[in-house]
Enzyme design. Sequence first.
Site, PDB file in Angstrom:
ATOM      1  N   LYS A  31      35.856  76.475  26.548  1.00 20.09           N
ATOM      2  CA  LYS A  31      34.463  76.812  26.849  1.00 20.09           C
ATOM      3  C   LYS A  31      34.223  76.836  28.349  1.00 20.09           C
ATOM      4  O   LYS A  31      33.579  77.751  28.882  1.00 20.09           O
ATOM      5  CB  LYS A  31      33.534  75.799  26.181  1.00 20.09           C
TER       6      LYS A  31
ATOM      7  N   LYS B  43      33.197  65.214  26.690  1.00 19.27           N
ATOM      8  CA  LYS B  43      33.967  65.118  25.455  1.00 19.27           C
ATOM      9  C   LYS B  43      33.709  63.763  24.826  1.00 19.27           C
ATOM     10  O   LYS B  43      33.125  62.879  25.441  1.00 19.27           O
ATOM     11  CB  LYS B  43      35.459  65.330  25.692  1.00 19.27           C
ATOM     12  N   ARG B  44      34.150  63.611  23.588  1.00 22.76           N
ATOM     13  CA  ARG B  44      34.029  62.328  22.899  1.00 22.76           C
ATOM     14  C   ARG B  44      34.654  61.232  23.752  1.00 22.76           C
ATOM     15  O   ARG B  44      35.678  61.426  24.394  1.00 22.76           O
ATOM     16  CB  ARG B  44      34.722  62.437  21.542  1.00 22.76           C
TER      17      ARG B  44
ATOM     18  N   THR C 287      38.908  72.007  22.819  1.00 22.14           N
ATOM     19  CA  THR C 287      38.189  73.284  22.853  1.00 22.14           C
ATOM     20  C   THR C 287      37.199  73.324  24.011  1.00 22.14           C
ATOM     21  O   THR C 287      36.783  74.403  24.428  1.00 22.14           O
ATOM     22  CB  THR C 287      37.437  73.544  21.530  1.00 22.14           C
TER      23      THR C 287
ATOM     24  N   HIS D  18      44.736  67.638  13.131  1.00 23.59           N
ATOM     25  CA  HIS D  18      44.051  67.643  14.423  1.00 23.59           C
ATOM     26  C   HIS D  18      44.468  66.502  15.341  1.00 23.59           C
ATOM     27  O   HIS D  18      43.922  66.378  16.440  1.00 23.59           O
ATOM     28  CB  HIS D  18      42.535  67.582  14.224  1.00 23.59           C
TER      29      HIS D  18
ATOM     30  N   LYS E 111      41.342  60.111  26.230  1.00 24.37           N
ATOM     31  CA  LYS E 111      40.734  61.189  27.015  1.00 24.37           C
ATOM     32  C   LYS E 111      40.510  60.771  28.475  1.00 24.37           C
ATOM     33  O   LYS E 111      40.176  61.581  29.315  1.00 24.37           O
ATOM     34  CB  LYS E 111      39.431  61.643  26.362  1.00 24.37           C
TER      35      LYS E 111
END
Length: 813
Positions: free
Chosen positions: A655, A543-544, A651, A355, A549
Site C-alpha cells: 500500500k 501495523k499490528r 501488505t 499466513h 514487527k
Amino acid sequence: MPERKKTREVRRIIDKLKTGYGKTPEDASREELYQASAACIRDEIMELWVQANHKIEAEGRKILYYMSAEFLMGRAFVNNMVNLGILDKYRTAFDYFGLELSEIAAQEKDAGLGNGGLGRLAACFLDSLATLKLPAVGCGIRYEYGLFRQKIVDGEQVELEDNWLEDGCVWEIEHPDEAVEIHFGGEVEENWTAQGLQAVHKNYSTVLAVPYDMPVVGYASDMPVTLRLWSARAVKRFDMEYFNRGDYLHAMEEKELAEVISKVLYPEDNHEQGKQLRLKQFYFFTSATMQYMVRRHKELYGDLHTLPDYAVVQINDTHPTLAIPELMRILLDQEGFHWDEAYDIVSRMFHYTNHTIMNEALERWNEQMFKMLLPRIYSIVQALNEQYCRRLYQYYPGDMERISRMAIVAYGEIRMANLCVAVAEKVNGVSQLHGDILKKRLFADTYRIHPEKLLAITNGITHRRWLAVSNPGLTALLTETLGDGFLKDYTQFEKLMDHVDQEAFLEKFAAVKRQNKKRLAEYVYRTQGIVIHEDSLFDVQAKRLHEYKRQLMKCLHILCLYDEIKAHPDKNFQPVTIFFAAKASPGYIRAKNIIRLINAVADLVNNDVDTKDFLTVVFIENYGVSSAEFLIPAADISEQLSTAGLEASGTSNMKFMMNGAVTIGTMDGANVEISQRVGTENIFIFGADETEIERMKAYQTYLPGELYEKNQSVRRAVGHLIDGILPVASPHQFSDLYQSLLFGKFGTPDPYFVLYDLPDYIRIFEKALAKYTEKPLDWYQTAAINTAKSGYFSSDRTILEYNDQIWHLTPVE
C-alpha cells in the site's frame, strides 16, 4: 439552498429522506443524509447483485467459498461510488445541498470485522473477485463490537467497545429464513446398523446462526460478490416463565450466553472461558457456512456427489479449519455417505492459505476441551488422524517422532494447521520467500511426500481502495498521465516508467505528496490535537503491534536521533515526523508496554526544546482503514522492520509503495519481491536475511551483550529504557524490555535480533535521509518508480493466480 439543477441523484436522495425519515434536506442531519444517499447507492447495487446471483445459478457456475475470521472492509460509501463509477454524480448532488461529500462520508463507521493484514487481505480479495467477475461468497462472523476501539490514556492502550452497528448497517440484508442450528456439547452415541456404524449426537445445546449478506461491488463490473456474515442468536431469546417469577436475569440468560459468540473478534484467551469462546466462534461460522453450502447445492443440483464440481473452499489462515470435519459430519450423519465417499469429496474441495510460521498463531486446541465442546467433530478428527498417520507410516516407517510431529492429534493437542495440510488439496504461502520457508521448514516433511501440494502466491492489495479512494490526488495525476485504464488493468502501472525521468512529472508527483501531507496534518490536529511540521519527512510504521514487527527497534532509533540532536544543539537537522499506528492484543502485555514506550518517547522528544523542531513522534490512535486512508498517501518512508523469515508477506508494504513511499526494510516477506521489481537502488534494505538469522539460531552466535558494549550509540539508547530520562511514573516501567533485549528469556537471546540489526538500520536510515534532503528530485524519482512497479502487487493479479492454480472458476459475463 442554491438554485441548481436537480439531478437524478438529488431527487432520489430527497425521496429517501421523505419516505425514510420524514425530513427535507434542510431538516435532515448529516447522519440522515448519509443513510438516505447510501440507501440510494444500495438500490443500484441490489439490482446488479440480484441479476448476478440469478445468472450464476441459471448457468450452474462453480462458486468459491472464501472463509475467513476477518474481513476488514473499511467504509463502503465512497468505495462503492468509485467502483460503480458514480462518484462525480454524488459529489454534484451534495454540492446541490451545499455540502462536501467528505462531510457525509465521515458519518459512516468502519465495519468492525477485522484486525490487520489478514482481514484487509480478505476484503481486497472480495473487491478483486467482483472486479474479475468470479463467483464467490466470503464467509465470516458478524461481530457486533469488532476488535476494540483503542484509546490512549496516560500513554497506555485502553480497550473500549467498538459499537459499529449502533446505527445499523445500510449495506447488509438479514436473512432469518436461512438460519441454521449449531450444536455444542452433549455426547455421541454410536450404533451399528445395516448401513454400518451410525453416530447420533445427543443432549447438545443449540445456537442459531442467522446470515446477513453484504454485496461487494467490483470496479466497472456488474457481478457483485457476496459477503455472508453469521450472527449468533439463542433458540429461546426470552423465557417468560422465569420473567413472571421475577427472575429477570435468568429470563435473559440463554440469549446472552448464545449471542456472546458473535460479540467480539478474538476474545482474550488467556483463561479457559476465553479459549472455549474462540473455539465456539470458529466452529459456529464454519458449521453455518458448510450447512449453507450443502443446502444450496441440494436445492440447485440435487446430487451431493457433484459438490466438488460446483464449490471450492479456501481456508484463510487456520481459523476456519473446522469446516473440514464439519463437512464430513454433514455428509456422514445427515446425508448417509460412507466414510470413503465423504472423504473423497472433502479432499477435493478444500485449500489452505498459511499466513505465518510462528507457533503461537498455528492454532492448537486442548484435546479435552475440544472433545467436551464438539464431541462429534472430535470423533471425526480422531478418525482423520488415524487415517493420516497410517498413510504417513507408509512414507516414514518406524519414524514415530516425525509422524507425531505431523499428526493432527498428538500430545493432548488438536492441531489445525496439520489438519489442513493432511486433507487440503493445495497449501499456499503468501510470498515467494514464505512459500520456500513452508517447503524447507514448516511443512518440509509433507513437501518430501507431496511436492505438488505446496505452492506460493504473493499477496496483493486492491488499487481501487488504496489509490482511487484513499489518494484522489495521485489517482488524478496518473489518470492525466496514463488514462484511467490502470484502475481496471494493473499492468498499465508499468507505463509510468516512461515518465519517471521527466522533471515536470516529478514536480507534480511531489506536489501531490505535499498536499497529502497537509491533509494528514489537518486530520491529526482535528482528531488528536497534535501539530505536525508539514515540511518534515514523514516516516511511518503502521501495523499490528507484535515483537517480531520490531516497533521496539524504531523506538531505540528515535532515542539515538534524540541523543544525536542533543549532542549537536547548533546543527541544523532535517525535520522528521515519525508516525506509529498499531493496536496490541489486550492480553499481550509486552506489546502493550511497547505502546507505552512509544508514547513516552513521544513525550520526551516532542517537549524537549532542543529536539521538538526537528523530531516529532505521533501515535495514531485507534488505527483502522479510514485513518490508513489519510496516513498511507502522506508517507515518505514505509518502515518494514520485521525479523527476516517471520513476516509471511505483509501488505502494508504494498500500500505504501503504491502511494509513492520508499521502503526501509529487511529482506523479508514481499519486501524481497518489491526489491526485485524496483531495483536495489530504489529501496533501502538492511539487516540479516533469513539464512543468516537461521544460522545464528543454529550456532547460537547472537550475543546481544557484546553488541551492546561495542556500540556507544546503541548502548546509550538502550540505557534510556532504565536511566530515568523517559517521562513515566515508574522507573522500572521498561525494565522488562531492557532485559529482553540484552538477556532474552530463560537463557535464550532475544529471538527478534533487535540489537543485531539496529546498527545497520541506523546506517540505512541516514542514507535515506541524506537522499531525501540532498537530492529531492532523485528521491521523488525513486518514489515514482515504486508507484510504477506496484501494479504487480494488485490483488487482481493475486486472484488470477489463485484461480489459475487452485480454484478454476469461470468468469460470469
